[in-house]
Design a protein around this motif. Sequence first.
Motif, PDB file in Angstrom:
ATOM      1  N   CYS A  21      18.260  18.977  -6.373  1.00  0.00           N
ATOM      2  CA  CYS A  21      19.608  18.424  -6.166  1.00  0.00           C
ATOM      3  C   CYS A  21      20.533  18.797  -7.323  1.00  0.00           C
ATOM      4  O   CYS A  21      20.201  18.632  -8.487  1.00  0.00           O
ATOM      5  N   ILE A  22      21.721  19.301  -6.990  1.00  0.00           N
ATOM      6  CA  ILE A  22      22.711  19.658  -8.008  1.00  0.00           C
ATOM      7  C   ILE A  22      23.874  18.658  -8.014  1.00  0.00           C
ATOM      8  O   ILE A  22      24.919  18.918  -8.609  1.00  0.00           O
ATOM      9  N   CYS A  35      26.378  16.027   0.811  1.00  0.00           N
ATOM     10  CA  CYS A  35      25.671  15.167   1.780  1.00  0.00           C
ATOM     11  C   CYS A  35      26.252  13.758   1.780  1.00  0.00           C
ATOM     12  O   CYS A  35      26.327  13.111   2.826  1.00  0.00           O
ATOM     13  N   VAL A  73      17.444  20.823  -0.790  1.00  0.00           N
ATOM     14  CA  VAL A  73      17.017  19.420  -0.872  1.00  0.00           C
ATOM     15  C   VAL A  73      16.752  18.851   0.521  1.00  0.00           C
ATOM     16  O   VAL A  73      15.678  18.325   0.789  1.00  0.00           O
ATOM     17  N   CYS A  87      23.585  20.650   2.891  1.00  0.00           N
ATOM     18  CA  CYS A  87      23.106  20.840   1.516  1.00  0.00           C
ATOM     19  C   CYS A  87      23.119  22.333   1.141  1.00  0.00           C
ATOM     20  O   CYS A  87      22.513  23.149   1.817  1.00  0.00           O
ATOM     21  N   CYS A 108      26.119  17.757  -5.888  1.00  0.00           N
ATOM     22  CA  CYS A 108      27.422  18.207  -5.395  1.00  0.00           C
ATOM     23  C   CYS A 108      28.086  17.167  -4.498  1.00  0.00           C
ATOM     24  O   CYS A 108      29.278  17.252  -4.217  1.00  0.00           O
ATOM     25  N   GLU A 109      27.302  16.222  -4.022  1.00  0.00           N
ATOM     26  CA  GLU A 109      27.785  15.130  -3.167  1.00  0.00           C
ATOM     27  C   GLU A 109      28.297  15.591  -1.811  1.00  0.00           C
ATOM     28  O   GLU A 109      29.035  14.864  -1.141  1.00  0.00           O
TER      29      GLU A 109
HETATM   30 FE1  SF4 Z   1      22.070  17.098  -3.702  1.00  0.00          FE
HETATM   31 FE2  SF4 Z   1      23.258  16.279  -1.449  1.00  0.00          FE
HETATM   32 FE3  SF4 Z   1      24.362  18.237  -2.899  1.00  0.00          FE
HETATM   33 FE4  SF4 Z   1      22.125  18.713  -1.529  1.00  0.00          FE
HETATM   34  S1  SF4 Z   1      24.125  18.176  -0.651  1.00  0.00           S
HETATM   35  S2  SF4 Z   1      22.553  19.281  -3.664  1.00  0.00           S
HETATM   36  S3  SF4 Z   1      21.093  16.724  -1.699  1.00  0.00           S
HETATM   37  S4  SF4 Z   1      24.071  16.076  -3.537  1.00  0.00           S
END
Ligand code: SF4
Length: 233
Positions: A144-145, A150, A202, A198, A147-148
């Motif tokens: 997980c990076i 999801c 993840v 994502c 990025c928010e």
């Molecule tokens: Fe992490 Fe969600 Fe971004 Fe995937 S989409 S990297 S699970 S925060």
Amino acid sequence: MPAFKIDDQEVEFIPGQSVMQAALAADIYIPHLCFHEDFKAHGSCRICLVMQNGRYLSACTIPAVEGMDIINIRDDVQEQRKQLLELLFIEGNHVCPSCEKSGSCSLQSVAEFCGLLSPSLPFMYPNRSVDASHADFLLDFNRCILCELCVRASRDVDGKSVFGISGRGSNAHLVVNSADGKLVSSSFEKTDRAASICPVGVILPKHRGFKVPIGKREFDVTAINERRENDAG
Ligand code: SF4
Ligand code: FES
């Protein structure tokens, strides 16, 4: 229409568009990870940094302004991006050669585009788990990076808020909104927008591992700078 420049190329824009939105509309690629055309900009990864008047700014959050002279692809700008990418790689456990997302991972492909071959800093090897509780999807928190995407997709499109970020700074981590924190106990469904958003490995569908062979995956076929966000499968 008003216009500005990116790397000496004239870019017209609609007032209210960000530099990133105007660039994408003009088919100019600015590397990015937390930005997605379907969602409000989040401005957290900073990979989209560009230079304007000697200052680094995030292309996804700055509004396009008439007469701007933006530098996007230049060695010093790419070097800044490489340093940020390097931190993302060492902070998580990204085992690209064995990752199901390899070849369709935005982090991997953006790093390749920016010229990052291998991190020079030591890996942190954080202790993170995997949640295989759901019948259709696996969560591998190692990648997980934050990025928010999801979080935004689940909240703003699916209307569920299955995912959230808990903690701050180096303690920030992805959590699942359910009584026991497991995906199976949440309202997550395989048809959710969050299931396919994502950019790294993840949130992975089960039962189709390596169905598309390495060498024939999304970014093996079309480089990340040549495809549009919504081309992604
Ligand atoms: Fe992490 Fe969600 Fe971004 Fe995937 S989409 S990297 S699970 S925060
Ligand atoms: Fe702009 Fe992440 S893409 S800050």
